[in-house]
Scaffold this motif. Structure first.
Motif, PDB file in Angstrom:
ATOM      1  N   GLY A 126       0.827  -1.189   0.000  1.00  0.00           N
ATOM      2  CA  GLY A 126       0.000   0.000   0.000  1.00  0.00           C
ATOM      3  C   GLY A 126       0.868   1.248   0.000  1.00  0.00           C
ATOM      4  O   GLY A 126       2.103   1.170  -0.073  1.00  0.00           O
ATOM      5  N   ARG A 127       0.231   2.407   0.086  1.00  0.00           N
ATOM      6  CA  ARG A 127       0.967   3.668   0.084  1.00  0.00           C
ATOM      7  C   ARG A 127       0.397   4.599   1.149  1.00  0.00           C
ATOM      8  O   ARG A 127      -0.793   4.943   1.100  1.00  0.00           O
ATOM      9  CB  ARG A 127       0.876   4.351  -1.290  1.00  0.00           C
ATOM     10  N   ILE A 128       1.218   4.996   2.097  1.00  0.00           N
ATOM     11  CA  ILE A 128       0.807   6.008   3.071  1.00  0.00           C
ATOM     12  C   ILE A 128       1.003   7.371   2.412  1.00  0.00           C
ATOM     13  O   ILE A 128       2.110   7.704   1.979  1.00  0.00           O
ATOM     14  CB  ILE A 128       1.637   5.906   4.371  1.00  0.00           C
ATOM     15  N   ILE A 157      -0.645   9.935   7.683  1.00  0.00           N
ATOM     16  CA  ILE A 157      -1.811  10.656   7.183  1.00  0.00           C
ATOM     17  C   ILE A 157      -2.350   9.962   5.933  1.00  0.00           C
ATOM     18  O   ILE A 157      -1.605   9.741   4.969  1.00  0.00           O
ATOM     19  CB  ILE A 157      -1.460  12.117   6.841  1.00  0.00           C
ATOM     20  N   GLU A 158      -3.625   9.627   5.971  1.00  0.00           N
ATOM     21  CA  GLU A 158      -4.328   9.163   4.780  1.00  0.00           C
ATOM     22  C   GLU A 158      -5.166  10.336   4.273  1.00  0.00           C
ATOM     23  O   GLU A 158      -6.104  10.787   4.922  1.00  0.00           O
ATOM     24  CB  GLU A 158      -5.208   7.957   5.106  1.00  0.00           C
ATOM     25  N   ALA A 212     -11.135   3.199   1.295  1.00  0.00           N
ATOM     26  CA  ALA A 212     -11.090   1.768   0.999  1.00  0.00           C
ATOM     27  C   ALA A 212      -9.704   1.213   1.280  1.00  0.00           C
ATOM     28  O   ALA A 212      -9.349   0.122   0.834  1.00  0.00           O
ATOM     29  CB  ALA A 212     -11.482   1.525  -0.462  1.00  0.00           C
ATOM     30  N   ASN A 213      -8.915   1.965   2.048  1.00  0.00           N
ATOM     31  CA  ASN A 213      -7.530   1.595   2.307  1.00  0.00           C
ATOM     32  C   ASN A 213      -7.444   0.675   3.525  1.00  0.00           C
ATOM     33  O   ASN A 213      -8.269   0.735   4.438  1.00  0.00           O
ATOM     34  CB  ASN A 213      -6.683   2.849   2.545  1.00  0.00           C
ATOM     35  N   ASN A 214      -6.401  -0.143   3.543  1.00  0.00           N
ATOM     36  CA  ASN A 214      -6.153  -1.058   4.661  1.00  0.00           C
ATOM     37  C   ASN A 214      -5.380  -0.308   5.741  1.00  0.00           C
ATOM     38  O   ASN A 214      -4.143  -0.282   5.732  1.00  0.00           O
ATOM     39  CB  ASN A 214      -5.369  -2.275   4.171  1.00  0.00           C
ATOM     40  N   LEU A 215      -6.111   0.308   6.660  1.00  0.00           N
ATOM     41  CA  LEU A 215      -5.458   1.109   7.698  1.00  0.00           C
ATOM     42  C   LEU A 215      -4.684   0.232   8.681  1.00  0.00           C
ATOM     43  O   LEU A 215      -3.730   0.710   9.317  1.00  0.00           O
ATOM     44  CB  LEU A 215      -6.494   1.964   8.426  1.00  0.00           C
TER      45      LEU A 215
END
Length: 396
Positions: A101-103, A116-117, A125-128
Motif C-alpha cells: 500500500g501507500r501512506i 496521514i491518509e 477503501a484503504n487497509n489502515l
C-alpha cells in the motif's frame, strides 16, 4: 391522469415579488482549478509535505505541524504533552507499506510519528491496519497517531488508532495561527498558501445552504417555471436580433450550432458573395441581465493583413459613432476592426428588433461595411499584382 403543470405569468410575477430568491454564491477560482488539479490527492499531499517542512524557504517555520497537532489533539482529547516536541522529523509521501500500500504522508523521527491518509472525494477503501503495522514497525513508540484527512466528516467506524481531521479545519487553524509568522513569511509562498486555503474551502463548502435548498424544495414548481420562462425570454431575444439583421438588404445571419459558444453568445452576419469581412453581434451580456449588445465588423483570411492600413483607418474615421479596435488574433484567424457597444433601456429591449434595426441604420453600419469591403478588395488585388510582377521578374 393529472394534467401537466402550466405556469401563468401572473402567478410567476406574484411569486417573484413575494419571495427573495437566494443569490448564487460564486467561489473564487484558484490556481489549482485553473491547472485542473484541485482535487488530486497526490497534488494536495505534495503541497502539504512542502509546508510541513519547517526548513523550507517559505519562512513559516513550524506553523503547519503545530497547527496540525492542535487539530489532532482536539479530536483525541489527548494529554497536553502529546507530540509537543515533534519538531525535527522526516517527511515522506507515498510511503510503501508491508502489503504494497501507500501512506500518503508519513512524518516521523526516532520517537514520534504521524501517518496521514489524505482523502478528497474518494471514499476510504484503504487497509489502515496495514498502514498502522508498517508505521509502528518503523517507529517503535507509543507517540504515534494515524490521521484520516477528509473534506467531510467520516461516516461509520474509524480505525481505533486513527482520528478524523477535516482539511478545512486544519487550514483554518493554520490561518488563525499565522499572525506571528507573517513578518518572516515569504510573500510568494504566503500567496500560494492562501490559494490552497481557498481551494480547500471551495471543495468543502456546499453550493447551497440548508435553508436555501429547503427554499428550492418548497418552491420547486415555481422555480422551474421561472427557469423555463427565462429560457423562452432568451430565445426571444436571440430571434429578435436575428430578425433585425435578416431584414437588412443582402445580409444573412449564419446559423449557429446548438451547444457551441456561438449559439449562446453571438451571431455572425454575412453579405452575399463576400467571404472575408463580416458583421457579428454579441448578445451574451444582454442574456445575463446587463442590458448590453455589441456590434462589430471583423476580418478574416488575407484581409487581416490590412487591419491597420492607413486607408482603412481613414474610412473608419469618417464614421465617428463607430470605434476602431484593431484587435488581432492570429491563432484563431480574425481581426476585430471596428464596432460599437449599445447600452439598452427596458423600452428598447421590449422592442428589440426595431431597436437593433435602428442602430444599424442610424450608425450607417451597412455603408461603412460596403466602403471597407471595396477598399479591402482593392488593396488585396494590388498586393497580388505586385507579387505576380515580382515572380515574373524572378523568372525572367
Amino acid at each position: 391522469m393529472a394534467e401537466p403543470h402550466k405556469f401563468k405569468i401572473t402567478e410567476l410575477e406574484e411569486f417573484l415579488n413575494n419571495n427573495e430568491i437566494p443569490s448564487v454564491k460564486k467561489q473564487p477560482k484558484t490556481f489549482l482549478e485553473i491547472a485542473r488539479q484541485p482535487h488530486y490527492e497526490n497534488v494536495i499531499s505534495n503541497i502539504y509535505a512542502f509546508y510541513f517542512d519547517p526548513h523550507e524557504e517559505y519562512g513559516l517555520g513550524h506553523l503547519f505541524i503545530n497547527s496540525f497537532i492542535e487539530c489532532i489533539k482536539e479530536q483525541m482529547q489527548q494529554v497536553e504533552n502529546f507530540l509537543d516536541d515533534f519538531q525535527e522529523f522526516v517527511i515522506e509521501t507515498e510511503y510503501g507499506t508491508e502489503e504494497k500500500g501507500r501512506i500518503d504522508l508519513f512524518l516521523y523521527n526516532d520517537e514520534q510519528a504521524i501517518l496521514i491518509e489524505n482523502k478528497i472525494y474518494h471514499h476510504l477503501a484503504n487497509n489502515l491496519d496495514d498502514y498502522w503495522n508498517t508505521a509502528t514497525k518503523e517507529v517503535k513508540t507509543k507517540n504515534i497517531v494515524g490521521v484520516l484527512l477528509t473534506l467531510g466528516k467520516q461516516s461509520g467506524n474509524l480505525h481505533q488508532n486513527f482520528v478524523n481531521v477535516l482539511h478545512l479545519d486544519f487550514l483554518k487553524a493554520v490561518m488563525s495561527n499565522i499572525g506571528n509568522h507573517l513578518m518572516e513569511a515569504s510573500e510568494k509562498y504566503f500567496t500560494f498558501l492562501k490559494d490552497l486555503y481557498q481551494n480547500i474551502e471551495n471543495m468543502s463548502t456546499k453550493l447551497l445552504s440548508s435553508d436555501d435548498f429547503k427554499f428550492y424544495i418548497e418552491n420547486q414548481d415555481k422555480i422551474l417555471d421561472t427557469v423555463k420562462f427565462n429560457d423562452q425570454a432568451k430565445d426571444h431575444i436571440k430571434t429578435q436580433i436575428v430578425n433585425a439583421w435578416d431584414n437588412q438588404p443582402n445580409l444573412e445571419v449564419k446559423s449557429a450550432t446548438l451547444n457551441t459558444k456561438q449559439f449562446y453568445k453571438y451571431r455572425e452576419i454575412q453579405k452575399e458573395g463576400v467571404d472575408k469581412i463580416y458583421f457579428s453581434v454579441y448578445f451574451d451580456k444582454l442574456l445575463a441581465g446587463q442590458k448590453e449588445i455589441w456590434v462589430n465588423i471583423f476580418l478574416t483570411s488575407e484581409y487581416m493583413d490590412f487591419y491597420n492600413h492607413s486607408e482603412i483607418l481613414e474610412i473608419i474615421r469618417q464614421y465617428p459613432s463607430i470605434e476602431g479596435y484593431n484587435k488581432r488574433n492570429e491563432k484563431e484567424g480574425w481581426v476585430f476592426l471596428c464596432g460599437k457597444t449599445y447600452n439598452l433601456n427596458n423600452d428598447q429591449i421590449t422592442d428589440l428588433q426595431n431597436t437593433v434595426e435602428g442602430f444599424i441604420k442610424n450608425d450607417k453600419f451597412a455603408e461603412l461595411f460596403d466602403e471597407l469591403e471595396i477598399k479591402l478588395k482593392t488593396l488585396n488585388e494590388q498586393r497580388q499584382g505586385v507579387e505576380n510582377s515580382s515572380i515574373d521578374e524572378l523568372e525572367n
